[in-house]
Scaffold this active site. Sequence first.
Site, short mmCIF file in Angstrom:
data_model
loop_
_atom_site.label_atom_id
_atom_site.label_comp_id
_atom_site.label_asym_id
_atom_site.label_seq_id
_atom_site.Cartn_x
_atom_site.Cartn_y
_atom_site.Cartn_z
N ASN A 22 0.82 -1.21 0.00
CA ASN A 22 0.00 0.00 0.00
C ASN A 22 0.86 1.26 0.00
OD1 ASN A 22 -2.36 -1.33 -0.25
ND2 ASN A 22 -3.09 -0.98 1.83
N CYS A 45 -8.04 2.55 3.09
CA CYS A 45 -6.77 1.84 3.26
C CYS A 45 -5.54 2.71 3.06
CB CYS A 45 -6.71 0.65 2.31
SG CYS A 45 -7.95 -0.58 2.70
C1 UDX Z 1 -6.10 -0.34 -1.98
C2 UDX Z 1 -5.08 -1.32 -2.57
O1 UDX Z 1 -5.04 -1.17 -3.99
C3 UDX Z 1 -5.43 -2.75 -2.19
O2 UDX Z 1 -4.46 -3.65 -2.67
C4 UDX Z 1 -5.52 -2.84 -0.68
O3 UDX Z 1 -5.89 -4.14 -0.28
C5 UDX Z 1 -6.50 -1.82 -0.13
O4 UDX Z 1 -6.16 -0.50 -0.58
P1 UDX Z 1 -8.58 0.41 -2.62
O5 UDX Z 1 -8.59 1.20 -1.35
O6 UDX Z 1 -9.78 -0.39 -3.00
O7 UDX Z 1 -7.35 -0.62 -2.59
O8 UDX Z 1 -8.31 1.47 -3.79
P2 UDX Z 1 -7.31 1.62 -5.02
O9 UDX Z 1 -7.93 1.11 -6.25
O10 UDX Z 1 -5.95 1.17 -4.68
O11 UDX Z 1 -7.32 3.22 -5.13
C6 UDX Z 1 -6.95 4.02 -4.00
C7 UDX Z 1 -7.10 5.48 -4.31
O12 UDX Z 1 -6.08 5.89 -5.20
C8 UDX Z 1 -8.41 5.90 -4.97
O13 UDX Z 1 -8.86 7.08 -4.35
C9 UDX Z 1 -8.04 6.11 -6.43
O14 UDX Z 1 -8.87 7.05 -7.04
C10 UDX Z 1 -6.62 6.64 -6.28
N1 UDX Z 1 -5.78 6.42 -7.47
C11 UDX Z 1 -5.51 5.17 -7.90
C12 UDX Z 1 -5.24 7.52 -8.13
O15 UDX Z 1 -5.45 8.68 -7.74
N2 UDX Z 1 -4.44 7.31 -9.22
C13 UDX Z 1 -4.16 6.07 -9.67
O16 UDX Z 1 -3.41 5.95 -10.66
C14 UDX Z 1 -4.71 4.95 -9.00
#
Ligand code: UDX
Length: 474
Positions: free
Chosen positions: A239, A291
């Site tokens: 993470n 997370c």
């Molecule tokens: C994350 C991890 O990916 C996962 O492996 C873990 O178990 C829990 O935390 P999640 O919280 O579901 O999962 O969201 P994720 O898809 O990782 O996105 C997190 C945040 O980052 C979102 O707000 C998303 O909009 C943002 N993000 C993601 C970006 O701003 N840019 C990106 O390129 C990717």
Amino acid sequence: MSESGLLESGLPGPAAPADREPPRLSFLGTGYLGTTYAACYAELGHQVIGLDVDPVKVAALAAGQLPFHEPGLAELVRRGLDSGRLRFTTDPAVAAAGADVHFLCVGTPQRPDGGADLGQVAAAVQAIAPHLHGRTLLVGKSTVPVGTAEWIERLLRKHVPDDADAEVAWCPEFLQEGHAVDDVLRPDRIVVGARGEWARRTLDRVHRGVHELAAREGREIPVLETDFATAELVKTAANAFLATKISFINAMAELCEAAGADVARLAEALGHDERIGPHFLRAGVGFGGGCLPKDIRALQSRAEQLGAGAAVRFLHEVDLINQRRRERVLQLAGELLDCVAGPAGPELTGTRIAVLGATFKPDSDDVRDAPALAVARLLHGAGAQVRVYDPLGGANARRSHPELGYAERLEQACAGADLVCVLTEWQEFREADPAALARLVNGRIVIDGRNCLDRGAWGAAGWTYRGLGWKEVA
Ligand code: UDX
């Protein structure tokens, strides 16, 4: 505690031999994590019990109702319930008697000092321990500070009866909201932190179903056997890496804005380098959710305790870059609306702003630490009249931030607005017709906080378009 959540009446039989095939499983905590795992493993053929302290949640799950949105999960829960393989209860005695392997899936929220609050972990271990008999395995899945598994071992020893031989293991999860069912059934890897052979063999048997599914689909799932500390750290490290990647591209976005470059093209070019890869390089209003933000803070806090704080001090910067993205939208709004900046930032009184998006990412109803809502609050705090619209997260957003204005439909949010801010990249917004929206608004100005709109199409429909990390098209 009552047994009200159980679908079938009557207590299951006495503690089963630990080598029963397939092992019977319990998931302690039926939040997002526990419910997804419980339903998926029932689908794979295991007898599964979900245990939770919240009788309302348990009753809803036992009736097939999910308290959150996750694509494909409701169907799996209903199938599990119908097959009789999936049950929910509030009674730890029922969970202990009905399962051979217990997975810890409770929450580890952020404490005010940034560290992880292990109160739910302690409570779950203390609740199940007195009911364990014979040989059982307690497997950690919750995201915890490194060192927690050893602490749980000591806690367990203190609370189990004399005839129990309970071992601890650690198997972190890597679920992404919106993708969680697939992440459980088709994991990229399985990490097994265990002390002994029996625990490893038991977890092999637990994971047999996902390996068989992978084999049928012509894949293989790597299994990494580690010690406790490594297994615990894998999750927080993953993470922290993802958060760092996002903040890296957002830092480049700041630079691009200053230099007149285009961060989207920059990211595309970087992503072609195999060593970097294209994922998690989408610049915008940054990361949120339940997370990433809390996990990078908990890692810093734990590293400080271990005397290794300097090693992850850069995560503080990652957090700051992320917070700055939110403020950048406020600043841009002030510039685009020609508002005078006061000592505390732009003064937006008298303006109407449509905020499109409330959830931390699309295809979710989760508004925890959502950048979209944080920006909406900043705009509201600066005096703007804000109307938020989100396809799924409206109800949760209203509950957590009742002070903001809300709309039931996209058009309603945009009607009469001086500025439109797209802050979550829902398909509905990406596919919205800029020409139709142009007729509804008061000012054709759009801030694309996720760089997800077709700039050319919006420009052609008469909009002043501003992405993040890219200079305007008028
Ligand atoms: C994350 C991890 O990916 C996962 O492996 C873990 O178990 C829990 O935390 P999640 O919280 O579901 O999962 O969201 P994720 O898809 O990782 O996105 C997190 C945040 O980052 C979102 O707000 C998303 O909009 C943002 N993000 C993601 C970006 O701003 N840019 C990106 O390129 C990717």
